[in-house]
Design a protein around this motif. Structure first.
Motif, short mmCIF file in Angstrom:
data_model
loop_
_atom_site.label_atom_id
_atom_site.label_comp_id
_atom_site.label_asym_id
_atom_site.label_seq_id
_atom_site.Cartn_x
_atom_site.Cartn_y
_atom_site.Cartn_z
N UNK A 173 -10.91 2.58 -11.53
CA UNK A 173 -9.81 3.58 -10.92
C UNK A 173 -10.17 4.32 -9.62
N UNK A 194 -17.20 7.73 -9.78
CA UNK A 194 -18.25 7.52 -10.58
C UNK A 194 -19.29 6.32 -10.20
N UNK A 206 -0.32 6.30 -6.58
CA UNK A 206 -1.37 6.17 -7.76
C UNK A 206 -0.81 6.59 -9.05
N UNK A 207 0.54 7.37 -8.98
CA UNK A 207 1.15 7.67 -10.51
C UNK A 207 2.02 6.86 -11.06
N UNK A 234 1.91 0.51 -9.58
CA UNK A 234 1.42 0.60 -8.26
C UNK A 234 -0.06 0.83 -8.22
N UNK A 261 -2.28 -0.98 -9.86
CA UNK A 261 -2.54 -2.34 -9.91
C UNK A 261 -2.20 -3.18 -8.88
N UNK A 291 -6.24 -3.73 -20.92
CA UNK A 291 -5.85 -3.56 -19.54
C UNK A 291 -6.03 -4.83 -18.94
#
Lengths: 313, 378
Positions: free
Chosen positions: A45, A49, A113-114, A118, A120, A148
């Motif tokens: 994402x 991390x 991003x939301x 988009x 993907x 996913x």
């Protein structure tokens, strides 16, 4: 025969926790060893991390947009929506300052991003750009877990229908052409010797083929060793049957024995239910090794042709 | 962690965790435990565990929750107290999106207009991203309706599962009028300032170059048509967040004794904290930590006085398997100890272990067994 041949794009997927990332690392290593220029990537994402797959190459903390050189001919990078968005905005606007302004616009980045699909689209754009760069002979992608992954695989077709033109449309069209060609793309599904994961892997193969992506190989991971011969197994079964309900304490080891039986049943069904054109591979259970060593062992196992104990006749 | 108390008192329990740790199974067992404790429980899941669904008599991807037949439960020896119910729903993003349009569109004409845009069609076809929104939406909805005492939410099986937790906030941002006005200036014309109009022009240029002119126009059209729905949806996004932040909700992190499990579990706990929420604790699934008294194969050989023969040989070969079980038991107890300590940080309650069952949990008797462990956890 090997898990993948020289396709330029290799997509690795499977249920969560079955060894997807280890397999991606092992396949990338093997390709690199055979002399190819290799890029290893994962879908994430964002870059906040540590990267599981790059962790196999000591680059878990790598967060940049450009692929990092791990060893000569071996590169790593992450596929994330923000990187893809930045790249297509750069291509769209051409003026760097404008791109920076646009990416700084909280509204635009939030939107990208939301808004569903988009993120993907950003991922796919980045992947296509990497394919277009021709800098790598082979790109290995550690895809997300089943659900996913299917969503991601089905996306290009839908997006291409609503966006036939423009920068994104062109990139996605190119991506579709590459992914739909079994000479250029190989998908690999990995699963465990348990009933549900095996069933799910067949569903995954179906779902991918509906997206015109051919699954070249399936890997059955973590097969436990079987120390018993037929008579010994029979003796144990009878012994356990005699003890059942007698109030004797549980015999240590029987739980592992059941697991072994279940694994062998699942192994049988793995070979029975897979479509005939999918090549099958088996990887034994490696215990007490850290994940990097497991990847090395897996690479060694997969480099040898596997003769499954229950193959299709 | 007092898991039994959570399912007796909370209205929402969110199960987080990496893929493959048995999240869906645990969610179902929690639901069954809640029903056995007398509550009307709903298990909302996104991950279709087909066999489990079959065993419970749930159709995959139905358009509403299904109540688990009490007869099915009774057949497995589970009797629910009067008034208790167990429902389950495998969320279908398409259905939830439909219902949003149905409820919020002002009239039939508006509904039709929205459904006819190509973007809407694409949206409902592509599941990505929608899972998280729909989970949040369904959660809020059922909680509002008060049809259930407790909703157990099984989050999507991936590391970005926590997108769900962030979904309300991201949705709220996405639905922010200032964001929208950049893309559909017409729909918000009266509120647009000069600055917004100028910014909107840049964005429009970017979008139309990147996506093609016709798409950019369609996007504007779509957002225009959807515009009236947004205000209400934004209220929902706030509502979801409030619900998740309140005492009514609890977050638990499910994990299993795999190599990366501890790391993953801590990652989830951290992410939950980052979102301003509290993780109640960890559930260590499929663990050998609670194993009782056992006999080793070597002890049995000695007891029986076997020295040669196939029986002795078989038991001798069982030895390494027994050693493996013992090692794993020790490792699981250690892991549980660490999880208890970690789980108590930042206002959490610790951790509990659920046992590894000899069969894969794919039927009601196995679920019932797990739910008994949950109920006995106080």
């Amino acid at each position: 025969m090997s898990v993948v041949s020289n396709q330029e794009l290799v997509l690795v997927t499977g249920k969560g926790g079955v060894g997807k990332t280890t397999l991606t690392a092992a396949l990338a290593r093997a390709a690199h060893r055979s002399g190819r220029r290799v890029l290893v990537t994962e879908v994430a994402p964002d870059v906040h991390n540590p990267s599981p797959v790059l962790g196999y190459f000591g680059k878990a903390q790598y967060r940049e947009e450009e692929p990092v050189l791990i060893e000569p001919r071996l590169f790593g990078v992450r596929l994330t929506p923000p990187i893809g968005h930045r790249q297509f905005l750069r291509a769209a606007l051409r003026v760097r300052l404008l791109v920076d302004t646009a990416m700084k616009s909280a509204a635009l980045t939030r939107f990208l991003l939301a808004a569903p699909t988009f993120p993907e689209i950003g991922l796919i754009y980045q992947l296509v750009e990497l394919l277009r760069s021709k800098k790598f002979d082979q790109i290995f992608v550690d895809l997300p877990a089943t659900g996913h992954a299917i969503a991601l695989a089905s996306l290009p077709k839908v997006v291409h229908r609503i966006l036939p033109t423009g920068l994104i449309g062109d990139a996605i069209g190119e991506g579709l052409a590459i992914m739909g060609d079994p000479k250029r793309t190989a998908a690999v599904v990995i699963t465990l010797p348990e009933a549900m994961p095996v069933t799910e892997s067949v569903e995954l193969i179906d779902a991918f083929s509906k997206c015109s992506i051919r699954v070249a190989s399936a890997v059955l991971n973590k097969l436990p060793p079987d120390p018993f011969n037929h008579d010994e197994r029979k003796s144990l079964t009878e012994l356990l049957e005699r003890r059942r309900g007698t109030g004797e304490p549980r015999l240590l080891g029987t739980r592992e024995l059941r697991r072994l039986e279940r694994a062998q049943n699942a192994q049988r069904s793995f070979h029975e239910v897979l479509p005939p054109d999918v090549a099958r591979f088996e990887v034994p259970l490696f215990e007490g090794l850290d994940h990097r060593r497991v990847a090395e062992e897996m690479e060694a196992t997969l480099s040898r042709p596997v003769r499954p104990s229950w193959g299709p006749r | 962690m007092k898991l039994a108390e959570l399912i007796r008192t909370k209205e929402v329990v969110v199960c987080c965790g990496a893929g493959g740790v048995g999240k869906t199974t645990t969610s179902a067992a929690l639901g069954l435990a809640a029903a056995r404790a007398g509550r009307r429980a709903l298990v909302l899941t996104i991950d279709p565990a087909r066999r489990l669904a079959q065993a419970l008599g749930i159709p995959p991807m139905g358009n509403a929750p299904v109540q688990i037949d009490a007869a099915l439960l009774e057949a497995a020896g589970v009797n629910l107290p009067p008034g208790a119910e167990l429902h389950a729903w495998m969320l279908d993003p398409k259905v939830v999106l439909e219902s949003i349009v149905d409820r919020f569109a002002p009239d039939e004409d508006a509904k039709r207009r929205i459904r006819e845009t190509r973007l809407y069609k694409a949206l409902s076809e592509v599941m990505t991203g929608l899972q998280e929104y729909t989970a949040a939406e369904a959660l809020y909805d059922f909680n509002e309706q008060g049809r259930f005492d407790l909703i157990i939410l099984d989050t999507p099986p991936s590391r970005n599962a926590l997108d769900f937790l962030d979904a309300p906030r991201r949705l709220a941002r996405f639905l922010d009028e200032r964001t929208l006005s950049l893309f559909a200036p017409d729909a918000f014309a009266q509120k647009s300032s000069t600055l917004v109009r100028a910014a909107s022009k840049v964005v429009h240029t970017a979008i139309s170059k990147a996506f093609g002119e016709s798409f950019a126009n369609e996007l504007q059209h779509f957002l225009g048509a959807f515009g009236t729905l947004f205000g209400k949806m934004r209220l929902h996004a706030k509502g979801v967040r409030q619900l998740l932040m309140s005492d009514k909700s609890a977050f638990i992190v499910i994990t299993s004794p795999e190599e990366m499990a501890l790391e993953e579990a801590l990652f989830f706990k951290r992410r939950i904290a980052e979102l301003g929420l509290v993780a109640e604790g960890f559930v260590l699934n499929r663990s050998y930590a609670t194993d009782g008294v056992c006999q080793t194969p070597a002890e049995l050989i000695e007891l029986e006085g076997w020295t040669t023969g196939v029986d002795a040989e078989a038991l001798r070969k069982l030895g390494p398997l027994a050693d493996h079980e013992m090692r794993r038991g020790r490792a699981d107890r250690e892991l549980l100890g660490t999880l208890v300590l970690e789980g108590r940080r930042d206002g959490g309650q610790g951790a509990i272990a659920l046992p590894y069952l000899d069969e894969a949990v794919e039927d009601i008797p196995a679920l019932a067994q797990l739910s008994s462990h949950i109920l006995a956890s106080d």
